[in-house]
Design a protein around this motif. Structure first.
Motif, short mmCIF file in Angstrom:
data_model
loop_
_atom_site.label_atom_id
_atom_site.label_comp_id
_atom_site.label_asym_id
_atom_site.label_seq_id
_atom_site.Cartn_x
_atom_site.Cartn_y
_atom_site.Cartn_z
N ALA A 114 0.83 -1.21 0.00
CA ALA A 114 0.00 0.00 0.00
C ALA A 114 0.86 1.25 0.00
O ALA A 114 0.54 2.25 -0.65
N ALA A 115 2.00 1.19 0.71
CA ALA A 115 2.90 2.35 0.76
C ALA A 115 3.49 2.65 -0.60
O ALA A 115 3.62 3.81 -1.00
N ALA A 116 3.86 1.59 -1.33
CA ALA A 116 4.45 1.78 -2.65
C ALA A 116 3.44 2.38 -3.61
O ALA A 116 3.74 3.26 -4.42
N VAL A 117 2.19 1.89 -3.52
CA VAL A 117 1.13 2.42 -4.39
C VAL A 117 0.88 3.89 -4.07
O VAL A 117 0.75 4.73 -4.98
N LEU A 118 0.83 4.23 -2.78
CA LEU A 118 0.60 5.62 -2.38
C LEU A 118 1.72 6.52 -2.86
O LEU A 118 1.49 7.63 -3.36
N SER A 119 2.98 6.03 -2.76
CA SER A 119 4.12 6.80 -3.21
C SER A 119 4.02 7.08 -4.70
O SER A 119 4.29 8.20 -5.16
N SER A 120 3.63 6.07 -5.49
CA SER A 120 3.50 6.24 -6.93
C SER A 120 2.43 7.26 -7.27
O SER A 120 2.59 8.09 -8.17
N LEU A 121 1.32 7.20 -6.53
CA LEU A 121 0.23 8.15 -6.78
C LEU A 121 0.66 9.58 -6.47
O LEU A 121 0.33 10.53 -7.19
N LEU A 122 1.43 9.74 -5.40
CA LEU A 122 1.89 11.07 -5.02
C LEU A 122 2.84 11.63 -6.07
O LEU A 122 2.78 12.81 -6.42
N LEU A 123 3.76 10.78 -6.57
CA LEU A 123 4.69 11.22 -7.61
C LEU A 123 3.95 11.61 -8.87
O LEU A 123 4.26 12.60 -9.53
N ALA A 124 2.92 10.81 -9.23
CA ALA A 124 2.16 11.09 -10.44
C ALA A 124 1.38 12.39 -10.31
O ALA A 124 1.11 13.08 -11.30
N ALA A 125 1.04 12.75 -9.07
CA ALA A 125 0.26 13.97 -8.85
C ALA A 125 1.11 15.23 -8.87
O ALA A 125 0.58 16.33 -8.95
N LEU A 126 2.43 15.08 -8.81
CA LEU A 126 3.30 16.25 -8.83
C LEU A 126 3.18 16.97 -10.15
O LEU A 126 3.06 16.35 -11.21
N PRO A 127 3.21 18.29 -10.16
CA PRO A 127 3.14 19.03 -11.42
C PRO A 127 4.36 18.79 -12.26
O PRO A 127 5.44 18.49 -11.77
N ALA A 128 4.21 18.93 -13.59
CA ALA A 128 5.33 18.69 -14.51
C ALA A 128 6.49 19.60 -14.23
O ALA A 128 7.65 19.27 -14.50
N SER A 129 6.21 20.77 -13.69
CA SER A 129 7.25 21.76 -13.43
C SER A 129 8.12 21.39 -12.24
O SER A 129 9.09 22.08 -11.94
N ALA A 130 7.77 20.29 -11.53
CA ALA A 130 8.54 19.91 -10.35
C ALA A 130 9.96 19.52 -10.73
O ALA A 130 10.87 19.60 -9.92
N GLN A 131 10.15 19.04 -11.97
CA GLN A 131 11.47 18.67 -12.45
C GLN A 131 11.76 19.38 -13.76
O GLN A 131 10.88 19.57 -14.59
N THR A 132 13.02 19.76 -13.91
CA THR A 132 13.47 20.35 -15.16
C THR A 132 14.44 19.39 -15.83
O THR A 132 15.40 18.95 -15.20
N GLU A 133 14.20 19.10 -17.08
CA GLU A 133 15.05 18.16 -17.80
C GLU A 133 16.27 18.85 -18.38
O GLU A 133 16.16 19.90 -18.99
N VAL A 134 17.42 18.25 -18.14
CA VAL A 134 18.67 18.69 -18.76
C VAL A 134 19.17 17.54 -19.63
O VAL A 134 19.48 16.46 -19.12
N ARG A 135 19.26 17.79 -20.92
CA ARG A 135 19.66 16.76 -21.88
C ARG A 135 21.14 16.94 -22.23
O ARG A 135 21.55 18.00 -22.70
N ILE A 136 21.92 15.90 -21.99
CA ILE A 136 23.34 15.88 -22.35
C ILE A 136 23.52 14.96 -23.54
O ILE A 136 23.03 13.82 -23.53
N GLY A 137 24.18 15.43 -24.59
CA GLY A 137 24.42 14.61 -25.76
C GLY A 137 25.77 13.91 -25.70
O GLY A 137 26.72 14.43 -25.11
N THR A 138 25.83 12.72 -26.27
CA THR A 138 27.13 12.09 -26.53
C THR A 138 27.19 11.74 -28.02
O THR A 138 26.18 11.40 -28.62
N ALA A 139 28.38 11.84 -28.57
CA ALA A 139 28.59 11.51 -29.98
C ALA A 139 29.88 10.71 -30.09
O ALA A 139 30.95 11.17 -29.68
#
Length: 380
Positions: free
Chosen positions: A4-29
């Motif tokens: 139940a704790a794992a399910v609750l944790s997943s639901l809370l993470l899913a409820a976070l707004p998209a702005s909670a994290q900022t993506e930084v993309r690093i390229g490799t070539a």
């Protein structure tokens, strides 16, 4: 069944707004296909370890938690493909690029990154041309060909006591540049060892009988090769078949864990000598060895050559962003140029051109099919 704790944790993470994290993309070539794919994958894997380590730390920049993402592209060791890959990474709005492996793609790609204002750190390219172009976005975490060629020439003339030297290169920007620098250092040393033969091949060659027959007639006691391990391995086999007994000296493109497989029983003991454009001693060596062991456990294969340098390149970018408190290249570039970073490959700081300050090189040989460290040297 999930708790139940794992399910609750997943639901809370899913409820976070998209702005909670900022993506930084690093390229490799790097080459992920063709003869150099094992070296290119080494770079990708090293960078990916850094990305995962950064995500595990939960870093925040400018008050926003960062999600680090790696975008790995295949340049096939080809300059034309390299420029296409560079434009693809620019279009993907990467914040920074770790790459390229080969000098040939690195130089033209650097112009594209510079035009877009995207910083680039090469973990492998050694041609001086790369940092002599004047781009403020171009950096590297390895020594350049001037230092490597000088170090190998001194080792050939000093420790190996070479009296007659043949030089071969694969006509790539890396191979020819390194071989030319080695030959210049030999000629200017005053050591009295002449260059008795200068031969050329290409980076996809498999038959060297003609050039090795010409070289054999000149009775060299040392052959220098500018190029990569995929060509050096078959060349060593054909040297043995033709009875060419000379020592074999080369740069970091040959100095891989795969060379014993490529050369087979032609590798010998204390026959092949090479230099990797980096090196650590003392307390730094323990950190470097710990990385190598962690890499082996994760990927089930040893580091080829460049994974630690790719790892450090990613970490240097992250360090600069944190110091600048910005993920925008224009804002963190000044912090990158002034960085002082303790990495797994040693202390990292750049000069005005973007070259590594106080760059080290490590000399190796091979014994019983294993790469054996001889010494770390610092060139001037």
């Amino acid at each position: 069944m999930r708790s139940a704790a794992a399910v609750l944790s997943s639901l809370l993470l899913a409820a976070l707004p998209a702005s909670a994290q900022t993506e930084v993309r690093i390229g490799t070539a790097s080459p992920l296909s063709g003869p150099g794919a094992h070296q290119g994958k080494d770079i990708e894997n090293g960078a990916r370890m850094a990305i995962d380590d950064l995500n595990a730390k939960g870093i925040a920049i400018g008050g926003k938690k960062i999600k680090w993402v790696l975008q790995a592209e295949d340049d096939a060791s080809d300059p034309k493909t390299g420029t296409a890959v560079a434009q693809k990474l620019v279009d993907a709005r990467v914040a920074a690029v770790v790459g390229h492996l080969n000098s040939g793609p690195t130089v033209p790609a650097s112009k594209i990154y510079a035009s877009a204002g995207i910083p680039q750190i090469s973990p492998a390219a050694t041609t001086p041309v790369y940092t002599n172009q004047g781009y403020k976005t171009a950096f590297r975490v390895v020594a350049n060909d001037n230092l490597i060629g000088r170090t190998l020439a001194r080792h050939a003339l000093g420790a190996l006591k070479a009296k007659r030297i043949a030089v071969i290169d694969d006509r790539t920007a890396f191979g020819q540049g390194l071989a030319d620098q080695f030959a210049r250092e030999v000629r200017s040393s005053g050591g009295g060892a002449p260059i008795v033969s200068r031969q050329f091949t290409h980076d996809k060659a498999t038959d060297f009988s003609a050039i090795l027959t010409q070289i054999r007639a000149q009775r060299p006691d040392l052959i220098f090769y500018g190029g990569m391990d995929a060509v050096a391995g078959p060349m060593l086999k054909q040297m043995k078949t033709l009875g060419v007994q000379a020592k074999f000296v080369s740069g970091d493109g040959v100095c891989s864990e795969k060379l014993p497989l490529l050369a087979g029983d032609a590798l010998g003991d204390d026959k092949v000598f090479c230099a990797v454009a980096g090196g650590v001693t003392g307390a730094q060596e323990a950190r470097f060895n710990a990385f190598n062991e962690r890499f082996r456990q994760r990927y089930g294969t040893p580091v080829e050559t460049y994974a630690p340098y790719a790892y450090d390149a990613v970490m240097v970018f992250a360090d600069a962003m944190q110091k600048a408190q910005s993920i925008e290249p224009a804002r963190f570039l000044p912090a990158l140029a002034a960085i002082r970073h303790e990495g797994v490959t040693g202390s990292i700081a750049f000069d005005a051109k973007g070259d590594l300050r106080d760059a080290a090189m490590t000399l190796y040989t091979y014994r019983q099919g294993k790469k054996v460290k001889l010494q770390v040297v610092r060139g001037k």
